[in-house]
Design an enzyme around this catalytic site. Structure first.
Site, PDB file in Angstrom:
ATOM      1  N   HIS A  20      -4.491  -2.301  -3.789  1.00  0.00           N
ATOM      2  CA  HIS A  20      -3.455  -1.394  -4.300  1.00  0.00           C
ATOM      3  C   HIS A  20      -2.941  -2.005  -5.611  1.00  0.00           C
ATOM      4  CE1 HIS A  20       0.556   0.508  -4.390  1.00  0.00           C
ATOM      5  NE2 HIS A  20       0.143   1.349  -3.469  1.00  0.00           N
TER       6      HIS A  20
ATOM      7  N   ASP B 246      -1.826  -8.446   2.115  1.00  0.00           N
ATOM      8  CA  ASP B 246      -1.058  -7.221   1.933  1.00  0.00           C
ATOM      9  C   ASP B 246      -1.223  -6.395   3.207  1.00  0.00           C
ATOM     10  OD1 ASP B 246      -0.209  -4.658   1.428  1.00  0.00           O
ATOM     11  OD2 ASP B 246      -1.229  -4.456  -0.505  1.00  0.00           O
TER      12      ASP B 246
ATOM     13  N   GLN C 195      -0.713  -1.415   4.811  1.00  0.00           N
ATOM     14  CA  GLN C 195      -1.461  -0.333   5.455  1.00  0.00           C
ATOM     15  C   GLN C 195      -1.895  -0.709   6.870  1.00  0.00           C
ATOM     16  OE1 GLN C 195      -1.834   3.279   5.256  1.00  0.00           O
ATOM     17  NE2 GLN C 195      -1.496   2.377   3.251  1.00  0.00           N
TER      18      GLN C 195
ATOM     19  N   LYS D 243       6.570   2.405   6.067  1.00  0.00           N
ATOM     20  CA  LYS D 243       5.256   2.792   6.614  1.00  0.00           C
ATOM     21  C   LYS D 243       5.159   2.533   8.117  1.00  0.00           C
ATOM     22  CE  LYS D 243       2.746   2.663   2.310  1.00  0.00           C
ATOM     23  NZ  LYS D 243       1.802   1.968   1.416  1.00  0.00           N
TER      24      LYS D 243
ATOM     25  N   CYS E 137      -2.892   4.891  -6.088  1.00  0.00           N
ATOM     26  CA  CYS E 137      -2.539   3.572  -6.646  1.00  0.00           C
ATOM     27  C   CYS E 137      -3.691   2.585  -6.530  1.00  0.00           C
ATOM     28  CB  CYS E 137      -1.286   2.990  -5.983  1.00  0.00           C
ATOM     29  SG  CYS E 137       0.180   3.969  -6.251  1.00  0.00           S
TER      30      CYS E 137
HETATM   31  C1  LIG Z   1       1.886   1.374   0.274  1.00  0.00           C
HETATM   32  C2  LIG Z   1       1.096   0.186  -0.107  1.00  0.00           C
HETATM   33  C3  LIG Z   1       1.601  -0.765  -0.990  1.00  0.00           C
HETATM   34  C4  LIG Z   1       2.924  -0.602  -1.683  1.00  0.00           C
HETATM   35  O1  LIG Z   1       3.968  -0.494  -0.792  1.00  0.00           O
HETATM   36  P1  LIG Z   1       5.442  -0.090  -1.294  1.00  0.00           P
HETATM   37  O2  LIG Z   1       6.125   0.301  -0.045  1.00  0.00           O
HETATM   38  O3  LIG Z   1       5.256   1.080  -2.235  1.00  0.00           O
HETATM   39  O4  LIG Z   1       6.018  -1.259  -1.962  1.00  0.00           O
HETATM   40  C5  LIG Z   1       0.837  -1.875  -1.240  1.00  0.00           C
HETATM   41  N1  LIG Z   1      -0.356  -2.056  -0.668  1.00  0.00           N
HETATM   42  C6  LIG Z   1      -0.887  -1.159   0.175  1.00  0.00           C
HETATM   43  C7  LIG Z   1      -2.214  -1.433   0.798  1.00  0.00           C
HETATM   44  C8  LIG Z   1      -0.181  -0.002   0.481  1.00  0.00           C
HETATM   45  O5  LIG Z   1      -0.707   0.889   1.325  1.00  0.00           O
END
Ligand SMILES: *Cc1c(COP(=O)(O)O)cnc(C)c1O
Length: 404
Positions: free
Chosen positions: A121, A198, A201, A224, A362
């Site tokens: 992302h 990260d 997701q 999320k 993104c």
């Molecule tokens: C949504 C997402 C982000 C960013 O998250 P924010 O809540 O917008 O800060 C980063 N990495 C992944 C894989 C995502 O799905």
């Protein structure tokens, strides 16, 4: 197994109609809907214990502080962190990665290397570009194959004693790929690199065990995982959080301040400057309680069913191509219709009540890799149903007919 009917009743928004049609919400990878307990907890906080935390001696301040610190302990238990002070509350994944990358911007030097992957992302790319620009370190990228899986032999080759940080996504938001992060972490540690995962997701689908993974940092967003926007978590191993410089200066993060010199507060306060999102942190704890009650094993099993059903049904549409066909996948289906721009499909299915995301999600480098402007992305949550997937399939067919 899950009682989906009962679960859906926990989510007031799902009973809505949109454009005169029952809402089919398939944009869960962008943000999840909120169960009633989460909404009620926000109101309850403001109506009963709202006060600033950590500083006040009065009763409300102590109640708010206790609730906030209890939420931190909930997150600690949820992620199996060794210490509660290794759990930092943030504004979200983007904030968490920026905090870590900014710190490394001071620790890295020319000749050092930061390794990310081809499916990151933007928020796990750009902060590392900042860090490399500032420090003179070099950014390298683990490539992927046409299925959207990381090429692990290439990863092995990229790892050298110069590799100081490996920052990869647990699950790709655009492709649904679940990456072999345990193997990545183990290999990165062999060359002495720190690893950031990260988890934005992954956390809606998987309960991470940071001690078992042995990652150095793990970040995710509250919104999320059925929690409020503007909340998030950065887990960091104690030794790394001690090594990193503070990110923001201000109240709460200091021990002593004079005009000549400031000393910093202990963990986690060193990284939590200013008044935090108190209600948000507390309610994030409520959201995690809710998900744990539903049960992550149940969630994963049911969402896998939805993934298989959705993949099968969408594949029946002629001219539809699924982007992201990794063996290990979560309930995200990105696809395109031959000769049709994804945006146009998104607009038409919205008229039919179906919320999907269209665009680059993104992840522009992924779109460049596949040579496409974007995809249509349907992402399923445990409160979705096969009947809703049928509605999506019919809506996509209709869009295809109208746009052909
Ligand atoms: C949504 C997402 C982000 C960013 O998250 P924010 O809540 O917008 O800060 C980063 N990495 C992944 C894989 C995502 O799905």
């Amino acid at each position: 197994m899950l009682d989906i009917k009962a679960i859906r009743q926990d989510f007031p928004i799902l009973t809505q109609t949109v454009n005169g049609k029952p809402l089919v919400y398939f944009d869960n990878a962008a943000t999840a809907q909120k169960p009633r307990v989460v909404e009620e907890a926000i109101v309850k906080y403001y109506e009963t214990i709202n006060a600033n935390i950590h500083r006040g001696v009065h009763t409300l301040s102590q109640l708010a502080t206790d609730a906030y610190e209890e939420a931190r302990k909930k997150v600690q238990t949820h992620m199996n962190a060794k210490h509660d002070y290794e759990v930092l509350f943030t504004a979200g994944t983007t904030f968490g990665i920026n905090l870590v990358a900014s710190g490394f911007g001071s620790l890295l030097k020319a000749g050092d290397e930061v390794l990310i992957s081809a499916m990151e992302h933007h928020s796990n790319i750009v902060p590392w570009q900042f860090a490399c620009e500032r420090s003179g370190a070099t950014l390298k990228v683990i490539p992927m194959n046409q299925n959207g899986e990381l090429i692990m032999e290439e990863f092995d080759k990229l790892l050298t004693p110069n590799t100081k940080v490996v920052a990869v996504t647990h699950i790709s938001n655009a492709l649904g790929t679940i990456n072999p992060i345990k193997e990545i972490i183990e290999k990165a540690h062999k060359v002495g690199a720190a690893v950031l995962i990260d988890g934005a997701q992954a956390t809606p689908h998987i309960k991470p065990d940071v001690q078992d993974l042995d990652c150095d940092f793990y970040v995710f967003s509250g919104h999320k995982v059925c929690g409020p926007t503007g909340t998030g978590v950065l887990y960091g191993k104690e030794e790394w959080l001690n090594k990193l410089p503070p990110y923001q200066g201000g109240g709460e993060m200091i021990k002593t301040v004079t005009f000549e010199k400031t000393t910093y507060a202990c963990l986690p306060h060193k990284f939590e400057a200013g008044t935090p999102n108190i209600a948000g942190g507390i309610v994030l704890g409520v959201a995690l309680d809710y998900l744990n009650e539903v049960g992550f094993d149940n969630i994963a099993a049911y969402e896998h069913e939805l993934l298989e059903y959705g993949t099968k049904r969408l594949s029946e549409i002629e001219g539809l191509k699924i982007i992201g066909t990794a063996k290990e996948k979560t309930s995200v289906i990105s696809f395109n219709l031959e000769g049709i721009h994804p945006y146009d499909v998104g607009v038409i299915v919205d008229k039919l009540g179906v919320a999907v995301r269209t665009g680059h999600h993104c992840t522009q480098p992924i779109m460049d890799f596949f040579g496409i402007p974007g995809t249509i992305r349907a992402s399923f949550s445990f409160y979705n149903t096969k009947e809703e997937i049928d509605v999506l399939v019919e809506a996509v067919k209709k869009a295809q007919m109208m746009l052909a």
